[in-house]
Design a protein around this motif. Structure first.
Motif, PDB file in Angstrom:
ATOM      1  N   ASP A  11       0.775  -1.289   0.039  1.00  0.00           N
ATOM      2  CA  ASP A  11       0.095   0.187  -0.053  1.00  0.00           C
ATOM      3  C   ASP A  11       0.806   1.331  -0.134  1.00  0.00           C
ATOM      4  O   ASP A  11       1.806   1.227   0.693  1.00  0.00           O
ATOM      5  CB  ASP A  11      -0.870  -0.023   1.076  1.00  0.00           C
ATOM      6  CG  ASP A  11      -2.004  -1.199   1.127  1.00  0.00           C
ATOM      7  OD1 ASP A  11      -2.375  -1.565  -0.010  1.00  0.00           O
ATOM      8  OD2 ASP A  11      -2.552  -1.677   2.173  1.00  0.00           O
ATOM      9  N   SER A  38      -3.291   5.941  -0.477  1.00  0.00           N
ATOM     10  CA  SER A  38      -4.531   5.341  -1.102  1.00  0.00           C
ATOM     11  C   SER A  38      -4.421   4.505  -1.909  1.00  0.00           C
ATOM     12  O   SER A  38      -5.539   3.897  -2.350  1.00  0.00           O
ATOM     13  CB  SER A  38      -5.386   6.347  -1.115  1.00  0.00           C
ATOM     14  OG  SER A  38      -5.098   7.393  -2.258  1.00  0.00           O
ATOM     15  N   ALA A  39      -3.122   4.325  -2.589  1.00  0.00           N
ATOM     16  CA  ALA A  39      -3.067   3.416  -3.794  1.00  0.00           C
ATOM     17  C   ALA A  39      -2.450   1.985  -3.316  1.00  0.00           C
ATOM     18  O   ALA A  39      -1.995   1.926  -2.463  1.00  0.00           O
ATOM     19  CB  ALA A  39      -2.207   4.144  -4.825  1.00  0.00           C
ATOM     20  N   GLY A  54      -5.528   2.563  -7.812  1.00  0.00           N
ATOM     21  CA  GLY A  54      -6.453   3.060  -6.485  1.00  0.00           C
ATOM     22  C   GLY A  54      -7.686   3.593  -7.247  1.00  0.00           C
ATOM     23  O   GLY A  54      -8.192   3.437  -8.173  1.00  0.00           O
TER      24      GLY A  54
END
Length: 254
Positions: free
Chosen positions: A31, A34-35, A64
């Motif tokens: 991770d 947020s992607a 994402g």
């Protein structure tokens, strides 16, 4: 990993051969905010007597989003051998999501997908560059109606530049599920066959079966016809699968 095999000499005169192959492979998933970053890699060498060939396959993706999902990808792969050498590189970007637009006769929104792709292929001394821009739309037309569980339309448009030629490609597909687990599907498409320079038109019509009263059973029959230059191909594809449990710990697939 490493594997070794071969054939032994026999009275019939079969020459002894030895084959060996080693490979190094790995995967990564991480991770990044947020992607999500994903990667894979494979390096391998295969020997057969005095001949050897090297292989590689490397890919990296970053993606994402929630309602709209996006992805960037880069990949390279190929093999190198005395008799033949090939290499392909790929760059791609994709965006897909729900538009929020719902037809009055449907309950699900229209979904769009957009993308761009650049491929470079080398086969021996030949080099091919392919570029694509594409867009598809899945449009629910009717849902939850008498004799129409679901009626969907799939539209696609692709602008392709391949081997110095510009081609506009398209497809129109539909699926009518008139009873749960029983559906008709069809498609008309104009496309390019796998990095060839000949485009053609294909038509298909099929029946899909997955009745609820036979749990685990799926079957389909599809008629298709394709024209590519002077070639004409007609075929019927039939497939059936059943998967069920025999007891609590045993599963059977036919």
């Amino acid at each position: 990993g490493y594997t070794f095999g071969g054939a032994l000499a026999t009275p019939a005169g079969l020459a002894a051969t030895g084959q060996g192959r080693w490979h190094l492979a790995g995967r990564l998933r991480q991770d990044v905010g947020s992607a999500t970053l994903s990667a894979r890699g494979l390096l391998a060498t295969r020997t057969d007597g005095n001949d050897s060939a090297d292989y590689h396959d490397l890919a990296l993706t970053l993606g994402g989003g929630e309602r709209w999902r996006w992805q960037l990808a880069a990949a390279t792969g190929g093999h190198q051998a005395p008799a033949a050498t090939s290499h392909q590189a790929l760059l791609a970007a994709d965006l897909a999501g729900d538009t929020g637009l719902v037809l009055p006769t449907a309950s699900q929104p229209i979904r769009l997908a957009l993308g761009a792709e650049l491929r470079r292929l080398r086969l021996g001394g030949a080099r091919i560059i392919a570029r694509d821009l594409h867009a598809t739309a899945r449009v629910p037309l009717l849902q939850d109606r008498p004799a129409v569980e679901s009626l969907e339309l799939d539209l696609g448009l692709r602008q392709s530049w391949l081997a110095g030629r510009s081609e506009q490609l398209w497809h129109v597909a539909g699926r009518w599920e008139f009873f749960p687990g029983l559906a008709l599907r069809g498609q008309v498409a104009r496309g390019i066959d796998d990095l060839a320079t000949t485009s053609g038109t294909a038509r298909s019509l099929g029946l899909f079966l997955s009745p609820a009263f036979v749990p685990g059973f799926v079957a389909s029959i599809d008629w298709r016809r394709q024209a590519a230059g002077p070639a004409r191909i007609a075929a019927v594809d039939v497939a059936a699968l059943w998967r069920g449990r025999l007891g609590s710990a045993t599963q059977l697939t036919i």
